[in-house]
Design an enzyme around this catalytic site. Structure first.
Site, PDB file in Angstrom:
ATOM      1  N   LYS A  44      38.121 -36.024   3.369  1.00 21.63           N
ATOM      2  CA  LYS A  44      38.186 -34.577   3.505  1.00 21.63           C
ATOM      3  C   LYS A  44      38.759 -33.991   2.204  1.00 21.63           C
ATOM      4  CE  LYS A  44      39.349 -31.084   6.947  1.00 21.63           C
ATOM      5  NZ  LYS A  44      39.762 -30.869   8.340  1.00 21.63           N
TER       6      LYS A  44
ATOM      7  N   GLU B 101      42.070 -28.846  24.882  1.00 19.20           N
ATOM      8  CA  GLU B 101      42.825 -27.758  25.526  1.00 19.20           C
ATOM      9  C   GLU B 101      42.956 -27.995  27.030  1.00 19.20           C
ATOM     10  OE1 GLU B 101      40.443 -27.340  23.339  1.00 19.20           O
ATOM     11  OE2 GLU B 101      41.377 -26.250  21.681  1.00 19.20           O
TER      12      GLU B 101
ATOM     13  N   ARG C  91      38.510 -22.611  26.890  1.00 20.28           N
ATOM     14  CA  ARG C  91      38.101 -23.987  27.196  1.00 20.28           C
ATOM     15  C   ARG C  91      38.869 -24.534  28.404  1.00 20.28           C
ATOM     16  NH1 ARG C  91      35.765 -27.788  23.633  1.00 20.28           N
ATOM     17  NH2 ARG C  91      34.133 -26.234  23.174  1.00 20.28           N
TER      18      ARG C  91
HETATM   19  C1  LIG Z   1      37.821 -25.856  21.199  1.00 19.70           C
HETATM   20  C2  LIG Z   1      38.334 -25.803  19.793  1.00 19.70           C
HETATM   21  N1  LIG Z   1      39.646 -26.078  19.574  1.00 19.70           N
HETATM   22  C3  LIG Z   1      40.144 -26.013  18.322  1.00 19.70           C
HETATM   23  C4  LIG Z   1      39.337 -25.670  17.260  1.00 19.70           C
HETATM   24  C5  LIG Z   1      39.928 -25.535  15.863  1.00 19.70           C
HETATM   25  N2  LIG Z   1      39.358 -26.502  14.933  1.00 19.70           N
HETATM   26  C6  LIG Z   1      38.391 -26.199  14.101  1.00 19.70           C
HETATM   27  S1  LIG Z   1      37.959 -27.463  13.112  1.00 19.70           S
HETATM   28  C7  LIG Z   1      39.148 -28.461  13.818  1.00 19.70           C
HETATM   29  C8  LIG Z   1      39.336 -29.867  13.346  1.00 19.70           C
HETATM   30  C9  LIG Z   1      38.024 -30.573  13.390  1.00 19.70           C
HETATM   31  O1  LIG Z   1      38.220 -31.901  12.931  1.00 19.70           O
HETATM   32  P1  LIG Z   1      36.916 -32.767  12.655  1.00 19.70           P
HETATM   33  O2  LIG Z   1      35.975 -32.610  13.772  1.00 19.70           O
HETATM   34  O3  LIG Z   1      37.392 -34.117  12.328  1.00 19.70           O
HETATM   35  O4  LIG Z   1      36.234 -32.058  11.385  1.00 19.70           O
HETATM   36  P2  LIG Z   1      36.712 -32.111   9.855  1.00 19.70           P
HETATM   37  O5  LIG Z   1      37.378 -30.755   9.603  1.00 19.70           O
HETATM   38  O6  LIG Z   1      37.635 -33.249   9.688  1.00 19.70           O
HETATM   39  O7  LIG Z   1      35.446 -32.248   9.071  1.00 19.70           O
HETATM   40  C10 LIG Z   1      39.828 -27.791  14.796  1.00 19.70           C
HETATM   41  C11 LIG Z   1      40.940 -28.344  15.589  1.00 19.70           C
HETATM   42  C12 LIG Z   1      37.982 -25.383  17.546  1.00 19.70           C
HETATM   43  N3  LIG Z   1      37.119 -24.971  16.555  1.00 19.70           N
HETATM   44  N4  LIG Z   1      37.515 -25.453  18.797  1.00 19.70           N
END
Ligand SMILES: Cc1ncc(C[n+]2csc(CCOP(=O)(O)OP(=O)(O)O)c2C)c(N)n1
Ligand SMILES: CC(=O)[C@@H](O)[C@H](O)COP(=O)(O)O
Ligand SMILES: [Mg+2]
Length: 620
Positions: free
Chosen positions: A281, A366, A394
């Site tokens: 990342k 959640e 959610r």
């Molecule tokens: C239901 C929900 N909860 C929290 C989020 C906030 N959120 C957006 S991206 C993320 C992390 C995603 O991690 P990953 O899938 O590993 O993607 P990366 O950023 O590492 O590419 C979070 C917690 C969201 N978009 N949707």
């Protein structure tokens, strides 16, 4: 002349050789850094998927083959190479490109995302429809290791595993959610990641086992006893294999040649397949590589120094929340904090350092977070669930079924309530007033300034007993509202400004707006009274009706959806009172700055005042 200048669509990619692809990847990486440094957005995630995105569109015949991006915050490269390069300068701006996939934007955007963990379910639906229609194309879901901690992803894997549906899941594993990833699944992936063997398919394993020179009685009997047992020793991803998916990986997500070979192999494997791709990342930009959490979501920044261009001395609501919770937790030892992978965003970083044993990061889960909070409450703790309004959607049934039904003392710190701006439709917190108000036993507060905010948090945690939510907006506030320091009493609002001709009913951030409206009206010799509800539920019906019975005109201002609390308030106002509702419309609000969106929807002080002056009243 840059290679990228000649690249607009995937077919342009497919003319390039591997060496040219590598040059293109470097150009794309620089392009994203420059572009996002001007617009802001999700930087680290996109830097991590440059090679992956190019290899996907090179290998799969998009848009016939379909790619679904989980969360979709990492789809900027996808957008650049699917005809939207020039529009990247409008990213997340009013009437500009969305920061997430949007079917309305492009045929290459197969499914709208924004909330986590939906991609496998959506891909399964798309693939099943393909099979029913006897169509032939690949369906690919790209899901991050963080999103894979979401319950929906497990539900989909469970269904997929035994469905024999031809579907390719690309698991983009960078060990990060927004913060470092958490949970058993994350640990499992790290074990595979660190395995020294790069074994690309199960067939390679079987060949390896069959060719293995059988040495020593123990290995021979072990081999005889269970070939699967040996597989478990060697083959990574057995968890997925046992669920019914073919596991491929781990694959180097920055090695274009390896990616292309893997995607080529994947097309020839029947049934559901999960490709475990390892990426970094923030790849290629030192600040984002070393601090991927800080560079997950960025405001415009200086590329050379990595420093944000806009700095505000005024703390955000999230910062005030985290600071106050640390103070309360210092005195109230039963207080525990819960987050669903949003420690930083909800302001809990300080709390996690001071009270590492009293904070629980559930992952992007959640539903689990809320019901775990119910368990903590039923066993004597005071759980504070810090959650963005839109992500709380959610866990709606968990709030009802596991918290409110048992009337448990769970405190919901509902952050990002109201319009959030750049993230748009999926992230605006404009429904929580409505969906929480309908729940019996639920109490909801909305602070008009930081004094009221801190008092409400103290009241919710230390004095109140039962399900209670305090909702507050994204960003910061420097407003100081009259009467905000009066004691918090359940169901009690406050008169912020006395008046005789019109009652303006509001709460939270809209109280400051209402005061500005009353000042505009004053110049037109219209004398308005401003009521700060403080409690969305239960409403202070006595204060409300005393005021509107005096003025006979009520303007209800709420930065929420039309069928939220404003409509509820209207039903308790006597019939002989003229009511004007100033809310968001019954539609999804696109992205743009909060100021632009408020103005576009008639919720800025000027528009509200004009409506009042132009007498846009509507009898009951
Ligand atoms: C239901 C929900 N909860 C929290 C989020 C906030 N959120 C957006 S991206 C993320 C992390 C995603 O991690 P990953 O899938 O590993 O993607 P990366 O950023 O590492 O590419 C979070 C917690 C969201 N978009 N949707
Ligand atoms: C993609 C996603 O859902 C999160 O990164 C979200 O964009 C964070 O929002 P804030 O910027 O308001 O913390
Ligand atoms: Mg990740």
């Amino acid at each position: 002349m840059k290679l990228l200048d000649s690249i607009n669509f995937p077919e342009d990619l497919r003319k390039l050789n591997n060496e040219e692809l590598n040059i293109l990847n470097n150009e794309l990486r620089q392009y994203i850094i420059e572009s996002v440094s001007k617009t802001g957005g999700h930087l680290a995630s996109n830097l991590g998927v440059v090679e992956l995105t190019v290899a996907l569109h090179y290998s799969f015949n998009t848009p016939i083959d379909k790619i679904i991006w989980d969360v979709g915050h990492q789809s900027y490269i996808h957008k650049i190479i699917t005809g939207r390069k020039e529009k990247m300068s409008t990213l997340r701006q009013y009437n500009g490109l969305s920061g997430f996939p949007k079917r309305s934007e492009s045929c290459y955007d197969v499914f709208d995302t924004g909330h986590s963990s939906t991609s496998i379910s959506a891909a399964m639906g798309i693939a099943r429809a393909r099979d029913l229609k006897k169509e032939k194309y690949e369906v690919v879901a790209v899901i991050g290791d963080g999103a894979l901690t979401g319950g929906m992803a497990f539900e989909a894997l469970n269904d997929l595993g035994r469905s024999n549906t031809k579907l390719i899941i690309v698991l983009n594993d960078n060990e990060m959610s927004i913060s470092p990833n958490v949970g058993g699944m994350s640990h499992y992936l790290s074990v595979i990641r660190t395995s020294s063997r790069y074994l690309s398919t199960k067939k390679d394993i079987e060949k390896l086992l069959n060719d293995m020179p059988v040495v020593g009685k123990t290995i021979k009997s072990f081999l005889k006893r269970t070939k699967d047992g040996i597989k478990k020793m060697f083959i990574p991803g057995m968890l997925f294999e046992e669920l019914g998916l073919t596991y491929m990986g781990p694959i180097d997500g920055h090695n274009t040649e390896e990616l292309l070979e893997s995607f080529k192999a994947a097309k020839n494997i029947d049934g559901p397949l999960i490709m475990h791709v390892i990426t970094k990342k923030g790849k290629g930009y030192k600040y984002a590589e070393t601090r991927p959490d800080e560079y997950h979501g960025v405001s415009p920044f200086n590329v050379v120094t990595g420093e944000g261009l806009k700095k505000s001395e005024v703390p955000t609501y999230s910062k005030v929340f985290g600071r106050k919770l640390c103070e309360i937790a210092g005195e109230n030892k039963n207080v525990v904090a819960i987050t669903a992978a949003m420690t930083d965003g909800t302001g809990l970083k300080e709390f996690s350092k001071i009270y590492p044993d009293r904070i629980f990061d559930a992952g992007i889960a959640e539903q689990h977070a809320v019901t775990m909070a119910a368990g903590l409450a039923v066993n004597g703790m005071v759980p504070v669930v810090a959650v963005y309004s839109s992500f709380l959607q959610r866990a709606y049934d968990q709030v009802i079924h596991d918290v409110a039904l048992q009337n448990l003392h769970v405190v919901f710190a509902v952050d990002r309530a109201g319009l959030v701006g750049d993230d748009g439709e999926t992230h605006h917190g404009v429904f929580d007033e409505g969906f929480l108000s309908q729940i019996p036993n639920m109490t909801i507060m909305a602070p008009a300034d930081y004094t009221e905010f801190e008092n409400m948090l103290t009241y919710a945690i230390n004095e109140y007993d039962g399900p209670v939510a305090v909702r507050y907006p994204r960003g910061n506030s420097s407003s100081i509202i009259n009467n905000s320091n009066s004691p918090v009493e359940k169901g009690k609002g406050a008169i912020v400004k006395e008046g005789s001709e019109i009652t303006i009913v509001c709460s939270g951030k809209m109280v400051e707006t209402a005061i500005k409206v009353s000042e505009i009206l004053e110049k037109q010799n219209i004398d308005a009274e401003v009521i700060n509800l403080r409690f969305i539920k239960p409403l202070d019906e006595n204060l409300l009706n005393t005021s509107v019975s005096k003025t006979k005109k009520a303007v209800i201002i709420e930065e929420s959806s039309l069928y939220g609390v404003a409509s509820l308030i209207k039903t308790i106002i006597p019939d002989d009172v003229d009511v004007l509702l100033k809310t968001l419309p019954d539609e999804f609000i696109k992205h743009g700055s909060v100021e632009e969106l408020l103005k576009a929807n008639g919720l800025d002080e000027k528009s509200i005042a004009e409506d009042i002056i132009n007498n846009k009243w509507r009898m009951q």
